[in-house]
Design a protein around this motif. Sequence first.
Motif, PDB file in Angstrom:
ATOM      1  N   LEU A   1      -3.415  -5.876   6.337  1.00  0.00           N
ATOM      2  CA  LEU A   1      -3.707  -4.942   5.255  1.00  0.00           C
ATOM      3  C   LEU A   1      -5.102  -5.212   4.702  1.00  0.00           C
ATOM      4  O   LEU A   1      -5.453  -6.360   4.425  1.00  0.00           O
ATOM      5  CB  LEU A   1      -2.681  -5.072   4.130  1.00  0.00           C
ATOM      6  CG  LEU A   1      -1.239  -4.685   4.444  1.00  0.00           C
ATOM      7  CD1 LEU A   1      -0.353  -4.974   3.240  1.00  0.00           C
ATOM      8  CD2 LEU A   1      -1.144  -3.219   4.831  1.00  0.00           C
ATOM      9  N   ASP A   2      -5.869  -4.153   4.535  1.00  0.00           N
ATOM     10  CA  ASP A   2      -7.184  -4.277   3.921  1.00  0.00           C
ATOM     11  C   ASP A   2      -6.996  -4.652   2.450  1.00  0.00           C
ATOM     12  O   ASP A   2      -6.346  -3.915   1.699  1.00  0.00           O
ATOM     13  CB  ASP A   2      -7.927  -2.951   4.040  1.00  0.00           C
ATOM     14  CG  ASP A   2      -9.315  -2.979   3.409  1.00  0.00           C
ATOM     15  OD1 ASP A   2      -9.685  -4.013   2.808  1.00  0.00           O
ATOM     16  OD2 ASP A   2     -10.013  -1.958   3.495  1.00  0.00           O
TER      17      ASP A   2
ATOM     18  N   ALA B   1      -7.359  -2.036  -0.063  1.00  0.00           N
ATOM     19  CA  ALA B   1      -6.380  -0.951  -0.075  1.00  0.00           C
ATOM     20  C   ALA B   1      -5.075  -1.350  -0.753  1.00  0.00           C
ATOM     21  O   ALA B   1      -4.233  -0.491  -1.030  1.00  0.00           O
ATOM     22  CB  ALA B   1      -6.097  -0.477   1.351  1.00  0.00           C
ATOM     23  N   VAL B   2      -4.896  -2.639  -0.999  1.00  0.00           N
ATOM     24  CA  VAL B   2      -3.665  -3.106  -1.627  1.00  0.00           C
ATOM     25  C   VAL B   2      -3.631  -2.643  -3.081  1.00  0.00           C
ATOM     26  O   VAL B   2      -4.533  -2.946  -3.863  1.00  0.00           O
ATOM     27  CB  VAL B   2      -3.543  -4.641  -1.546  1.00  0.00           C
ATOM     28  CG1 VAL B   2      -2.374  -5.122  -2.403  1.00  0.00           C
ATOM     29  CG2 VAL B   2      -3.362  -5.079  -0.101  1.00  0.00           C
ATOM     30  N   VAL B   3      -2.591  -1.909  -3.432  1.00  0.00           N
ATOM     31  CA  VAL B   3      -2.456  -1.391  -4.795  1.00  0.00           C
ATOM     32  C   VAL B   3      -1.589  -2.323  -5.640  1.00  0.00           C
ATOM     33  O   VAL B   3      -1.918  -2.624  -6.786  1.00  0.00           O
ATOM     34  CB  VAL B   3      -1.851   0.031  -4.775  1.00  0.00           C
ATOM     35  CG1 VAL B   3      -1.619   0.542  -6.198  1.00  0.00           C
ATOM     36  CG2 VAL B   3      -2.754   0.983  -4.008  1.00  0.00           C
ATOM     37  N   THR B   4      -0.473  -2.759  -5.076  1.00  0.00           N
ATOM     38  CA  THR B   4       0.421  -3.682  -5.771  1.00  0.00           C
ATOM     39  C   THR B   4       0.357  -5.042  -5.092  1.00  0.00           C
ATOM     40  O   THR B   4       0.843  -5.201  -3.974  1.00  0.00           O
ATOM     41  CB  THR B   4       1.869  -3.161  -5.765  1.00  0.00           C
ATOM     42  OG1 THR B   4       1.926  -1.895  -6.435  1.00  0.00           O
ATOM     43  CG2 THR B   4       2.801  -4.139  -6.472  1.00  0.00           C
ATOM     44  N   PRO B   5      -0.241  -6.042  -5.743  1.00  0.00           N
ATOM     45  CA  PRO B   5      -0.298  -7.386  -5.160  1.00  0.00           C
ATOM     46  C   PRO B   5       1.097  -8.006  -5.069  1.00  0.00           C
ATOM     47  O   PRO B   5       1.992  -7.692  -5.870  1.00  0.00           O
ATOM     48  CB  PRO B   5      -1.181  -8.167  -6.135  1.00  0.00           C
ATOM     49  CG  PRO B   5      -1.891  -7.133  -6.944  1.00  0.00           C
ATOM     50  CD  PRO B   5      -0.965  -5.963  -7.012  1.00  0.00           C
TER      51      PRO B   5
ATOM     52  N   VAL C   1       0.870  -1.175   0.000  1.00  0.00           N
ATOM     53  CA  VAL C   1       0.000   0.000   0.000  1.00  0.00           C
ATOM     54  C   VAL C   1       0.909   1.227   0.000  1.00  0.00           C
ATOM     55  O   VAL C   1       2.057   1.170   0.444  1.00  0.00           O
ATOM     56  CB  VAL C   1      -0.954   0.034   1.218  1.00  0.00           C
ATOM     57  CG1 VAL C   1      -1.897  -1.144   1.189  1.00  0.00           C
ATOM     58  CG2 VAL C   1      -0.181   0.062   2.527  1.00  0.00           C
ATOM     59  N   TYR C   2       0.384   2.347  -0.502  1.00  0.00           N
ATOM     60  CA  TYR C   2       1.175   3.555  -0.661  1.00  0.00           C
ATOM     61  C   TYR C   2       0.540   4.724   0.077  1.00  0.00           C
ATOM     62  O   TYR C   2      -0.630   4.673   0.453  1.00  0.00           O
ATOM     63  CB  TYR C   2       1.313   3.911  -2.145  1.00  0.00           C
ATOM     64  CG  TYR C   2       1.930   2.822  -2.981  1.00  0.00           C
ATOM     65  CD1 TYR C   2       3.304   2.737  -3.139  1.00  0.00           C
ATOM     66  CD2 TYR C   2       1.135   1.875  -3.628  1.00  0.00           C
ATOM     67  CE1 TYR C   2       3.881   1.730  -3.910  1.00  0.00           C
ATOM     68  CE2 TYR C   2       1.697   0.865  -4.396  1.00  0.00           C
ATOM     69  CZ  TYR C   2       3.063   0.804  -4.529  1.00  0.00           C
ATOM     70  OH  TYR C   2       3.620  -0.195  -5.284  1.00  0.00           O
TER      71      TYR C   2
ATOM     72  N   VAL D   1       6.108  -2.975   8.219  1.00  0.00           N
ATOM     73  CA  VAL D   1       5.784  -4.347   7.835  1.00  0.00           C
ATOM     74  C   VAL D   1       4.619  -4.829   8.686  1.00  0.00           C
ATOM     75  O   VAL D   1       4.652  -4.742   9.918  1.00  0.00           O
ATOM     76  CB  VAL D   1       6.989  -5.287   8.014  1.00  0.00           C
ATOM     77  CG1 VAL D   1       6.586  -6.733   7.744  1.00  0.00           C
ATOM     78  CG2 VAL D   1       8.133  -4.872   7.092  1.00  0.00           C
ATOM     79  N   CYS D   2       3.572  -5.315   8.025  1.00  0.00           N
ATOM     80  CA  CYS D   2       2.343  -5.716   8.703  1.00  0.00           C
ATOM     81  C   CYS D   2       2.247  -7.240   8.790  1.00  0.00           C
ATOM     82  O   CYS D   2       2.867  -7.970   8.011  1.00  0.00           O
ATOM     83  CB  CYS D   2       1.121  -5.189   7.947  1.00  0.00           C
ATOM     84  SG  CYS D   2       1.100  -3.407   7.722  1.00  0.00           S
TER      85      CYS D   2
END
Length: 232
Positions: free
Chosen positions: A201-202, A205-209, A169-170, A195-196
């Motif tokens: 992470l939702d 909300a993840v932009v780059t898989p 996410v960004y 680092v999660c």
Amino acid sequence: MIDKLYGTARDAVNEVPDGATVAIGGFGGAGMPDELIDALIEHGATDLTVVSNNAGNGETGLAALLKARRVRKLVCSFPRQRDAHVFEALYRAGKIELEVVPQGTLAERLRAAGSGIGAFYTPTGYGTLLAEGKETRVINERGYVLEYPLHVDVALINAAAADRWGNLVYNKTARNFAPVMAMAASQTVAAVARVCELGELDPEAVVTPGIFVSRVVLRDSAAMQANPMHAS
């Protein structure tokens, strides 16, 4: 067990070979992966082709890589700006090659590489020096230039957070070129502020898989405080 976390930036870039094409994220200072660039300089890879939005700022980050004479060719949209004096000196001395690509075309060439698109037509650059030597076509009475995908060997990017699977996410505009560079690269190294745990992470909300990310390294907190503009 999938775990893409690396202990240091130096370890994360240790397989970048001489002659590689390296995409470097960032828009000016926003999202510039300075720690990864410093690690790349320390690693010693040379004769690089670098793909970036601009030609570096001051004498840090990308400008430091240029100053170390590790870059043979630069592919970018904005080679001239007030503090790009390192690149300008190298270019005027004939010590670096330059390929200027309009910003939207640069982004689309990277996206095309990651999406399996063979080529695309764009009106940008038609009738200008940028179209010289390229195939052109008139479609619905408008001129277009044929552009090809821009594949890269390695992408170095920043992100706000990641999990050990490499999902990213960004933070706002620090996102800029990072997602399409990750798609275009054979290997992507992401430096992150946090680092999660898996599942934290939702997914929305993840932009780059994580499928596009090879290595993740946690950024140094002291460096982020020293360069808050680059920290996102």
